[in-house]
Design a protein around this motif. Structure first.
Motif, PDB file in Angstrom:
ATOM      1  N   UNK A 180      62.994  18.673  77.054  1.00 21.88           N
ATOM      2  CA  UNK A 180      64.413  18.342  76.915  1.00 21.88           C
ATOM      3  C   UNK A 180      65.058  18.217  78.297  1.00 21.88           C
ATOM      4  N   UNK A 181      64.799  19.212  79.138  1.00 13.50           N
ATOM      5  CA  UNK A 181      65.383  19.198  80.483  1.00 13.50           C
ATOM      6  C   UNK A 181      64.887  18.010  81.299  1.00 13.50           C
ATOM      7  N   UNK A 182      63.616  17.672  81.156  1.00 12.69           N
ATOM      8  CA  UNK A 182      63.060  16.522  81.860  1.00 12.69           C
ATOM      9  C   UNK A 182      63.724  15.230  81.400  1.00 12.69           C
ATOM     10  N   UNK A 183      63.849  15.051  80.102  1.00 10.66           N
ATOM     11  CA  UNK A 183      64.503  13.854  79.572  1.00 10.66           C
ATOM     12  C   UNK A 183      65.962  13.785  80.016  1.00 10.66           C
ATOM     13  N   UNK A 184      66.616  14.945  79.990  1.00  9.67           N
ATOM     14  CA  UNK A 184      68.020  15.027  80.403  1.00  9.67           C
ATOM     15  C   UNK A 184      68.171  14.631  81.874  1.00  9.67           C
ATOM     16  N   UNK A 185      67.243  15.069  82.711  1.00  9.14           N
ATOM     17  CA  UNK A 185      67.322  14.756  84.140  1.00  9.14           C
ATOM     18  C   UNK A 185      67.107  13.274  84.406  1.00  9.14           C
ATOM     19  N   UNK A 186      66.491  12.585  83.452  1.00 14.48           N
ATOM     20  CA  UNK A 186      66.252  11.146  83.580  1.00 14.48           C
ATOM     21  C   UNK A 186      67.317  10.337  82.851  1.00 14.48           C
ATOM     22  N   UNK A 187      68.361  11.013  82.378  1.00 13.41           N
ATOM     23  CA  UNK A 187      69.426  10.377  81.606  1.00 13.41           C
ATOM     24  C   UNK A 187      68.885   9.623  80.400  1.00 13.41           C
ATOM     25  N   UNK A 188      67.813  10.133  79.822  1.00  8.93           N
ATOM     26  CA  UNK A 188      67.198   9.522  78.646  1.00  8.93           C
ATOM     27  C   UNK A 188      67.882  10.026  77.386  1.00  8.93           C
ATOM     28  N   UNK A 189      67.858   9.202  76.372  1.00 15.29           N
ATOM     29  CA  UNK A 189      68.385   9.606  75.072  1.00 15.29           C
ATOM     30  C   UNK A 189      67.467  10.684  74.508  1.00 15.29           C
ATOM     31  N   UNK A 190      68.039  11.775  74.051  1.00 14.43           N
ATOM     32  CA  UNK A 190      67.243  12.872  73.506  1.00 14.43           C
ATOM     33  C   UNK A 190      67.501  12.936  72.002  1.00 14.43           C
ATOM     34  N   UNK A 191      66.512  12.517  71.242  1.00 10.66           N
ATOM     35  CA  UNK A 191      66.609  12.579  69.795  1.00 10.66           C
ATOM     36  C   UNK A 191      65.236  12.907  69.218  1.00 10.66           C
ATOM     37  N   UNK A 192      65.174  13.035  67.916  1.00 10.73           N
ATOM     38  CA  UNK A 192      63.932  13.454  67.270  1.00 10.73           C
ATOM     39  C   UNK A 192      62.795  12.471  67.553  1.00 10.73           C
ATOM     40  N   UNK A 193      63.075  11.180  67.495  1.00 13.97           N
ATOM     41  CA  UNK A 193      62.017  10.192  67.725  1.00 13.97           C
ATOM     42  C   UNK A 193      61.481  10.262  69.149  1.00 13.97           C
ATOM     43  N   UNK A 194      62.370  10.424  70.124  1.00 15.02           N
ATOM     44  CA  UNK A 194      61.935  10.524  71.518  1.00 15.02           C
ATOM     45  C   UNK A 194      61.083  11.777  71.715  1.00 15.02           C
ATOM     46  N   UNK A 195      61.499  12.867  71.098  1.00 16.73           N
ATOM     47  CA  UNK A 195      60.747  14.116  71.236  1.00 16.73           C
ATOM     48  C   UNK A 195      59.397  14.043  70.528  1.00 16.73           C
ATOM     49  N   UNK A 196      59.332  13.343  69.387  1.00 17.35           N
ATOM     50  CA  UNK A 196      58.043  13.155  68.717  1.00 17.35           C
ATOM     51  C   UNK A 196      57.107  12.335  69.594  1.00 17.35           C
TER      52      UNK A 196
END
Length: 102
Positions: free
Chosen positions: A15-31
């Protein structure tokens, strides 16, 4: 249970990595992030004969995804929120009665 804690921590770190990349964080991205993990081959045997079950694998993925989406490690079954690893705090408001006087 310690393996689920480890997976949940990895999800929160993702989550923190995605957040640092300004990426959308949702269930599909996490899967998708979970599917890309290569170090998940150390899953504990749950069958007693060196195997895995579909239910166990689904639970592992769910712990990762829930933690990735929320940014906080999901507590393992039987562990209260207060027993979460140090460094994480959770302040869930308790429900309040809907009694309004006026």
């Amino acid at each position: 249970m310690s393996y689920l804690r480890k997976v949940a921590q990895q999800g929160a770190e993702t989550h923190e990595l995605l957040k640092s990349q300004d990426a959308k964080i949702d269930e599909e991205r996490c899967k998708a992030a979970f599917a890309g993990l290569k170090n998940m081959g150390d899953r504990p045997d749950v069958t007693g004969v060196g195997g895995q079950t579909a239910e166990w694998n689904e639970q592992i993925q769910q712990f990762f995804v829930d933690s990735c989406v929320s940014g906080k490690p999901k507590p393992v079954p039987g562990e209260s929120v207060g027993q979460a690893p140090s460094g994480t705090s959770s302040s869930t408001p308790s429900p309040t009665p809907s009694t309004a006087s006026g």
